[in-house]
Design an enzyme around this catalytic site. Structure first.
Site, PDB file in Angstrom:
ATOM      1  N   TYR A 259      -6.701 -13.267  -1.652  1.00 24.11           N
ATOM      2  CA  TYR A 259      -5.799 -12.185  -2.105  1.00 24.11           C
ATOM      3  C   TYR A 259      -5.056 -11.567  -0.908  1.00 24.11           C
ATOM      4  CZ  TYR A 259      -9.873 -12.192  -5.345  1.00 24.11           C
ATOM      5  OH  TYR A 259     -10.930 -12.531  -6.149  1.00 24.11           O
TER       6      TYR A 259
ATOM      7  N   CYS B  47     -10.117  -1.411  -4.468  1.00 22.80           N
ATOM      8  CA  CYS B  47      -9.387  -0.297  -5.069  1.00 22.80           C
ATOM      9  C   CYS B  47     -10.092   0.226  -6.307  1.00 22.80           C
ATOM     10  CB  CYS B  47      -7.950  -0.710  -5.413  1.00 22.80           C
ATOM     11  SG  CYS B  47      -7.830  -2.069  -6.590  1.00 22.80           S
TER      12      CYS B  47
ATOM     13  N   ASN C 259      -0.857  -8.061   4.892  1.00 18.19           N
ATOM     14  CA  ASN C 259      -1.178  -6.725   5.400  1.00 18.19           C
ATOM     15  C   ASN C 259      -2.378  -6.758   6.350  1.00 18.19           C
ATOM     16  OD1 ASN C 259      -0.908  -3.780   5.372  1.00 18.19           O
ATOM     17  ND2 ASN C 259      -2.764  -3.762   4.122  1.00 18.19           N
TER      18      ASN C 259
ATOM     19  N   GLU D 135      -9.737   3.984  -2.360  1.00 13.75           N
ATOM     20  CA  GLU D 135     -10.002   2.678  -1.761  1.00 13.75           C
ATOM     21  C   GLU D 135     -11.311   2.802  -0.996  1.00 13.75           C
ATOM     22  OE1 GLU D 135      -7.814  -0.257  -1.293  1.00 13.75           O
ATOM     23  OE2 GLU D 135      -6.395   0.517  -2.773  1.00 13.75           O
TER      24      GLU D 135
ATOM     25  N   ASP E 193      -9.728  -8.612  -0.764  1.00 14.61           N
ATOM     26  CA  ASP E 193      -9.081  -7.366  -1.207  1.00 14.61           C
ATOM     27  C   ASP E 193      -8.569  -7.624  -2.614  1.00 14.61           C
ATOM     28  OD1 ASP E 193      -7.783  -4.969  -1.497  1.00 14.61           O
ATOM     29  OD2 ASP E 193      -6.202  -5.380  -0.043  1.00 14.61           O
TER      30      ASP E 193
ATOM     31  N   GLN F  34       0.853  -1.185   0.000  1.00 14.01           N
ATOM     32  CA  GLN F  34       0.000   0.000   0.000  1.00 14.01           C
ATOM     33  C   GLN F  34       0.891   1.238   0.000  1.00 14.01           C
ATOM     34  OE1 GLN F  34      -3.193   0.001  -0.369  1.00 14.01           O
ATOM     35  NE2 GLN F  34      -3.807  -2.082   0.158  1.00 14.01           N
TER      36      GLN F  34
ATOM     37  N   GLU G  39      -2.959 -16.694  -1.562  1.00 16.01           N
ATOM     38  CA  GLU G  39      -2.244 -15.694  -2.368  1.00 16.01           C
ATOM     39  C   GLU G  39      -1.516 -16.443  -3.473  1.00 16.01           C
ATOM     40  OE1 GLU G  39      -0.654 -12.786  -4.289  1.00 16.01           O
ATOM     41  OE2 GLU G  39      -2.008 -12.329  -2.615  1.00 16.01           O
TER      42      GLU G  39
END
Length: 364
Positions: free
Chosen positions: A214, A320, A219, A354, A295, A186, A235
């Site tokens: 994801y 996003c 994070n 976002e 995300d 980010q 992921e």
């Protein structure tokens, strides 16, 4: 990287326009008014990359307007970038002008910094890198107190570490993160910290399990794992998986199982379409999933993955791209409703934003 229009005087107006755009997109679904998390007006961006533009014997940092790769905008500083980047820019420029070894066929410089004041510089070359370059780069890294990665065709030399270390505070706890060179992170650290705290609060304390799609470098995984019994996270990027595993270990978070699968592959696994060797030893039926956290990239969730999330009582969604968020919510709106909504201004002076929603199953 395109040059944003930096003008703090118009920030409040642009923020209000973004908020209204999100309200309009989510209005068909009866969304509550979004909670708005603003950004610092300058020095908010923790990473930046610059092409180098030659004028005579000098080379300058350069960026370009959207769609124009021929008319450089020459820069001496970059107000939206972190203070650390702005401190490093003139010192790096002096180094490539003062050293033929460092400056020869250097065409791009990339900076990655953190709120914890760590820094990594990537130098990209149109020539092979050798021992002489490495010796000069080691001196520069010591002088600037940074990590350096040198890149040329087929070669990558690391001076120090190939990642930076970040510290983010969520609900009073400090989490540490390794953020690898070249991997997604980010860009706006302060707003990222606000996103993490919002997601932590929105999920709430749960006695069941969480599925995360994801997950990147973990994070959101780290703080959200403290709210549930256990987590199954997925992921696809190898570098992000390695960083996430290191981050879980560094923070002593031991209730997360991470598998290198895409969201589409995990959907197939949960639907028992086909088995995956990467799930060997993992009993999917042992999980009691109450919530799913997603995300996704700008394209949003594909229809099958979106349909998968319908199974869960709670869908916590960070986006996003508000347009694809709205498209996904349209697919889910007959079974789930938006109970919380937020907008996070990760990208001031651009149209990007976002957003976050919590969708809960409608009462029968």
């Amino acid at each position: 990287m395109s040059a944003p229009q930096f003008d703090p005087a118009v920030y409040a107006t642009q923020l209000e326009e973004k908020k209204q755009r999100l309200i309009d997109l989510l209005a068909p679904f009866g969304a509550p008014e979004p909670q708005v998390f603003d950004s610092a007006r300058e020095h908010y961006r923790l990473r930046a990359e610059f092409r180098l533009w030659r004028e005579g014997e000098d080379r300058h940092y350069a960026m370009f307007a959207q769609g124009d790769k021929h008319t450089p905008i020459l820069l001496e500083d970059f107000p939206i970038a972190s203070r650390r980047i702005n401190q490093l820019m003139p010192r790096l420029k002096a180094a490539w002008h003062g050293s033929k070894v460092l400056g020869f066929k250097l065409f791009q410089a990339e900076f990655l910094t953190t709120l914890a004041d760590d820094a990594l510089i990537t130098l990209c070359y149109h020539r092979p890198l050798d021992e002489e370059w490495q010796a000069e780069a080691e001196k520069l890294a010591a002088e600037l107190q940074v990590n350096i990665v040198g890149r040329s065709r087929g070669k990558r030399i690391v001076i120090g570490r190939d990642f930076v270390e970040e510290k983010l505070t969520v609900a009073g706890r400090v989490f540490t993160y390794r953020q690898p060179e070249g991997a997604f992170t980010q860009p706006n650290g302060e707003v990222n910290q606000k996103m993490l705290n919002w997601a932590y609060e929105a999920l709430g304390e749960r006695q069941d399990d969480l599925l995360e799609l994801y997950c990147g470098n973990g994070n959101f995984t780290l703080p959200l794992a403290t709210r549930v019994r256990k987590v199954l996270a997925t992921e696809i990027s190898k570098s992000s998986v390695y960083a996430a595993l290191a981050n879980l270990a560094d923070n002593a978070v031991d209730n997360v199982t991470l598998v290198r699968l895409s969201a589409e592959e995990l959907t197939e696994a949960l639907n028992e379409v086909r088995p995956f060797r990467r799930l060997a030893g993992i009993d999917l039926k042992s999980y009691e999933f109450g919530s799913v956290f997603v995300d996704p990239p700008r394209a949003g969730m594909d229809p099958d993955t979106c349909e998968l999330t319908r199974r869960f009582e709670r869908i916590l969604y960070i986006s996003c791209n508000p347009e694809t968020l709205a498209e996904n919510i349209a697919q889910l709106s007959d079974t789930h409703e938006i109970t919380r909504c937020a907008m996070f201004d990760q990208f001031p002076y651009t149209h990007h934003m976002e957003s976050g929603v919590l969708l809960t199953r409608r009462k029968a």
